[in-house]
Design an enzyme around this catalytic site. Structure first.
Site, PDB file in Angstrom:
ATOM      1  CB  SER A 143      -2.796 -15.401   2.663  1.00 36.87           C
ATOM      2  OG  SER A 143      -2.440 -14.924   3.950  1.00 36.87           O
ATOM      3  CG  LEU A 144      -4.829 -12.468   6.152  1.00 34.33           C
ATOM      4  CD1 LEU A 144      -4.419 -11.701   7.407  1.00 34.33           C
ATOM      5  CD2 LEU A 144      -5.776 -13.601   6.510  1.00 34.33           C
ATOM      6  CG  HIS A 182       2.352  -4.746  -2.760  1.00 29.80           C
ATOM      7  ND1 HIS A 182       3.253  -4.415  -1.774  1.00 29.80           N
ATOM      8  CD2 HIS A 182       1.580  -5.738  -2.242  1.00 29.80           C
ATOM      9  CE1 HIS A 182       3.048  -5.176  -0.713  1.00 29.80           C
ATOM     10  NE2 HIS A 182       2.028  -5.996  -0.978  1.00 29.80           N
ATOM     11  CD  GLN A 185      -4.768  -7.327   5.194  1.00 31.65           C
ATOM     12  OE1 GLN A 185      -4.277  -7.581   6.287  1.00 31.65           O
ATOM     13  NE2 GLN A 185      -4.423  -7.986   4.079  1.00 31.65           N
ATOM     14  CB  CYS A 191      -0.572  -4.686   1.395  1.00 32.58           C
ATOM     15  SG  CYS A 191      -0.580  -6.503   1.461  1.00 32.58           S
ATOM     16  N   GLY A 232       2.683  -4.956   5.291  1.00 36.91           N
ATOM     17  CA  GLY A 232       3.362  -5.602   6.407  1.00 36.91           C
ATOM     18  C   GLY A 232       2.876  -7.016   6.603  1.00 36.91           C
ATOM     19  N   PRO A 233       3.653  -7.845   7.272  1.00 37.40           N
ATOM     20  CG  PRO A 233       5.381  -8.785   8.521  1.00 37.40           C
ATOM     21  CD  PRO A 233       5.002  -7.536   7.769  1.00 37.40           C
ATOM     22  CD  GLU A 273       4.231  -1.137  -2.812  1.00 36.33           C
ATOM     23  OE1 GLU A 273       4.328  -2.069  -1.998  1.00 36.33           O
ATOM     24  OE2 GLU A 273       3.124  -0.649  -3.174  1.00 36.33           O
TER      25      GLU A 273
END
Length: 770
Positions: A154-155, A199, A108, A104, A76-77, A201
């Site tokens: 980016s994180l 990812h 986090q 992803c 997710g963003p 997937e």
């Protein structure tokens, strides 16, 4: 498209695996990412039955009720602490119960939930394929030691903050030739919780479907329950671990860092809970539900002692362990307030200090109605506006901001946000560099922590060494390590204005005496006014003559009954002349008040002590109208028409009416009724039996029990009193009798159903002899 050497690993003609009975209810949390459905596809192809829920469209309670067999957190963003909705709360709850896999942002969330941090990597990647090295365990079981994975991020988790309970399972090297790597996978050492930053997937990731297959084989919430033994690297897997292991992964974090990380994770989860989300708190604040506040710097400048005291409620600490596990925060706060504290510091950190925001809320409620109450400080590891708003809603007047744990940018932002809520923060420093930051910030109150939060060593000279950096207008407070009078002597000479004391106060046998000795005062500094004889209320007054005789005898309160149908009820045409007599007849000169021994203005006075004082007019008696279960509008109308100084509620009226009536309210209570000692509503409770006026004496032992339950309670005593027994009844209560600040008589001063002027005079004289 030109040949770029990329390989499409997607299942062009996928073969669906047999249905897995052990993965019959996989829940996939969608963090608003299109890749969610790629994850869904791979899970279904491996035989799972999957249900997808967006992160803000299901509550934790609803999720628990669905009884998932496995939990998957999607990409997710955004940031895991602000944009992952229910994800973190779900991880917290289901960890150890069922297998969990994060992709992803999902990884986090796992990192932050267990106390780690997520930060920028220095790379912004969108569809970048990188060579991955892994440890061959968990999701990577049976895969080649190096494989291509696709990254969109980016994180990532930071090596220095990965908690001991997690292990790094895979990584990729940065592309800047720095020989540093980025965490690509983490795994809990005991619980079946695993995440990947890349990812699996993606069509450009090798063996992605097998990674999901390995996850779906798990059925228990721990690795041991799944027949796995992770947490220690075996000799067979060491070769596949990155050749440049992160140097900081095993770094021992300081206590401050550990607490900070834990609070970040806890707050992140809390912010996802309905009713506790940031929007929920803001809505409550916008409805003006935050309790009234007082200015922190101004209250610090008021003290009955040479230095102001910031008294701390502290059950435990990292350095001393348990200090006072069973301490009652609101009771402790009242002791501090009456002993002369200018500020009460409430530790709200639950793990190391055993406090909570509920402690602060209860402390604020306990001080309600006190004159010049202390300011309330939320002592917490604050890093988010959310915590500041939460503090304000709970009743805080100020919050602590620790320079050591905040960037200058974040410190500045939090400082100004706190001020926007009317709270000047206490800015804490420990070094000359931190002091400069606080001074440049413009902080009005700076606390110098004598304890180094990295090592937790105490140096009482820290405050003294930093004083020359501070403008004269700034209030400097010495924090930590103060235990006796010798510790504060130097501070008095050097311009320190306040000290914070926690452990020593919590351990003190006599709080008031300890504070007086510590700050160079005396036990008389904050003592309340000298003992006076109780207020005398003559009730059931039905004539001007009786009112005048009672006042001239020294009565303080003249009661007239406004209840139709009650014996002694007076109509308006009788009540108005009585009102005029009460207002025009002066008290005897011997009853004039003496104020020389009243407590200093800088101290806090208990609510009922203050209320009793208000009911003792310096030059005349006060007129009391007695009502019972009558409409509020009628009471307000009669108060204005008759000029009532006090209203007495003698029925089952709502407690809140006391705040809607523009004069002090005396409220009748039976001995078993709740809320007798509730502050900031009725001015004083009146203890009586039944409807009153029956001449029935109250049970002395039960009266004693009521009085002994709350040291701050003050009452007016009624029920069967007369000139012959009033003194003995009050005296029989012993020390508890000091809490009887008024006595009420009606039928006890009557003869043949009429008020007897001689009995009135005798009753007043008997009370004045107490």
């Amino acid at each position: 498209m030109a040949d770029s050497g990329l390989v499409d690993h997607s299942p062009h003609h996928p073969t669906k695996a047999a249905q897995l009975s052990t993965a019959s209810n996989v829940i996939l949390i969608d963090n608003y990412d299109s890749f969610t459905w790629n994850v869904y596809q791979y899970l279904v192809l491996e035989g799972a039955t999957v249900n997808v829920f967006r992160n803000d469209q299901i509550t934790l309670e609803e999720l628990i009720a669905k009884k998932p067999t496995q939990l998957v957190i999607s990409p997710g963003p955004g940031h895991p602490e602000t944009d992952a909705g229910i994800s973190s709360a779900a991880i917290q709850y289901f960890s150890g119960k069922i297998p969990i896999f994060g992709v992803c942002m999902g990884q986090q969330c796992i990192i932050t939930c267990f106390g780690g941090k997520v930060d920028v990597t220095g790379e912004i990647l969108h569809g970048k394929t990188s060579p991955l090295k892994h440890d061959g365990k968990g999701a990577y079981e049976g895969l080649p030691g190096s494989l291509a994975v696709t990254r969109y991020h980016s994180l990532a988790g930071t090596h220095a903050t990965i908690p001991d309970c997690l292990e790094v399972s895979s990584s990729v090297q940065l592309a800047d030739d720095s020989n540093k790597d980025v965490i690509m996978g983490v795994r809990h050492k005991k619980l079946a919780v695993e995440g990947v930053q890349f990812h699996p997937e993606s069509i450009l990731t090798e063996y992605g479907r097998i990674m999901f297959r390995n996850f779906l084989k798990l059925t228990a919430g721990t690795w041991e329950g799944n027949g796995k033994h992770f947490g220690e690297q075996s000799s067979t897997t060491k070769a596949t671990v990155p050749s440049n292991p992160p140097p900081k992964t095993d770094k021992k974090l300081s206590i401050l860092e550990r607490i900070y990380d834990h609070r970040r994770a806890a707050v992140a989860v809390q912010k996802t809970i309905p009713s506790q989300r940031p929007a929920d708190l803001q809505a409550a604040y916008d409805l003006n539900l935050a309790p009234p506040q007082i200015p922190f710097p101004a209250r610090l400048r008021q003290s009955p002692y040479p230095l102001s005291l910031m008294a701390e409620i502290k059950r435990a600490s990292p350095s001393k362990g348990m200090i006072a596990e069973n301490a009652c925060a609101p009771a402790q706060a009242r002791q501090y307030a009456k002993a002369g504290a200018s500020v009460i510091s409430v530790l709200t950190e639950p793990e190391w200090f055993k406090g909570s925001i509920d402690d602060l809320r209860a402390v604020r409620q306990s001080l309600e109605g006190m004159t010049n109450r202390p300011a309330i400080l939320r002592k917490e590891f604050v890093f988010d506006e959310y915590q500041i708003l939460e503090a304000r809603l709970a009743g805080a007047d100020t919050v602590l901001l620790i320079v050591k744990m905040l960037s200058v940018e974040l410190l500045t932002r939090l400082y100004h946000y706190s001020r926007s809520l009317g709270m000047e923060p206490l800015v804490e420093v420990n070094t000359p560099e931190e002091m400069k930051i606080a001074v440049d910030l413009g902080a009005e109150v700076i606390g110098v922590n004598n304890r180094d939060l990295t090592s937790f060593e105490v140096d009482l000279g820290t405050t003294s060494r930093l004083m020359d950096q501070v403008p004269s207008s700034t209030i400097v407070c010495a924090l930590s390590g103060i235990s006796g009078p010798k510790d504060v002597e130097a501070y008095k000479k050097e311009g320190v204005k306040a000290i914070l004391v926690g452990e020593a106060l919590m351990r003190a046998a006599d709080t008031a005496t300890f504070i007086a000795e510590l700050l160079g005062g005396s036990s008389q500094t904050v003592s309340s006014e000298s003992r006076r004889s109780p207020l005398v209320k003559i009730c059931g007054t039905r004539s001007e003559e009786a009112a005048r005789a009672a006042i001239e005898a020294g009565a303080d309160l003249i009661g007239i009954i406004m209840v139709q149908g009650r014996t002694g009820c007076v109509p308006d045409d009788v009540a108005l002349p009585i009102s005029q007599v009460v207002r025009s007849t002066p008290k005897p000169a011997s009853q004039a008040l003496h104020t020389s021994q009243e407590p200093p203005a800088a101290t806090s006075v208990e609510y009922f002590d203050h209320s009793a004082k208000i009911l003792r007019h310096p030059s005349r008696a006060l007129l009391v109208g007695v009502f019972q279960n009558q409409p509020l509008d009628y009471i307000l109308s009669q108060q204005q028409k008759l000029g009532l100084d006090v209203v007495q509620l003698h029925g089952s009226e709502p407690l809140e009416w006391a705040k809607l009536i523009p004069v002090p309210v005396i409220r009748k209570f039976g001995l078993d009724e709740p809320a007798i000692a509730r502050r900031a509503y009725h001015s004083l409770p009146l203890l009586d039996s039944g409807v009153g006026g029956t001449g029935e004496l109250l049970d002395q032992s039960r009266v004693q029990n009521v009085l002994d339950k709350d040291c701050g309670l003050r009452v007016i005593l009624a029920g069967g009193l007369d000139p012959t027994n009033v003194a003995g009844i009050v005296q029989k209560l012993g020390e508890s009798g000091r809490k009887v600040v008024g006595v009420d008589v009606s039928s006890g001063v009557e003869s043949d159903g009429a008020q007897d002027l001689n009995k009135i005079r005798a009753f007043v004289q008997a009370v004045r002899g107490l």
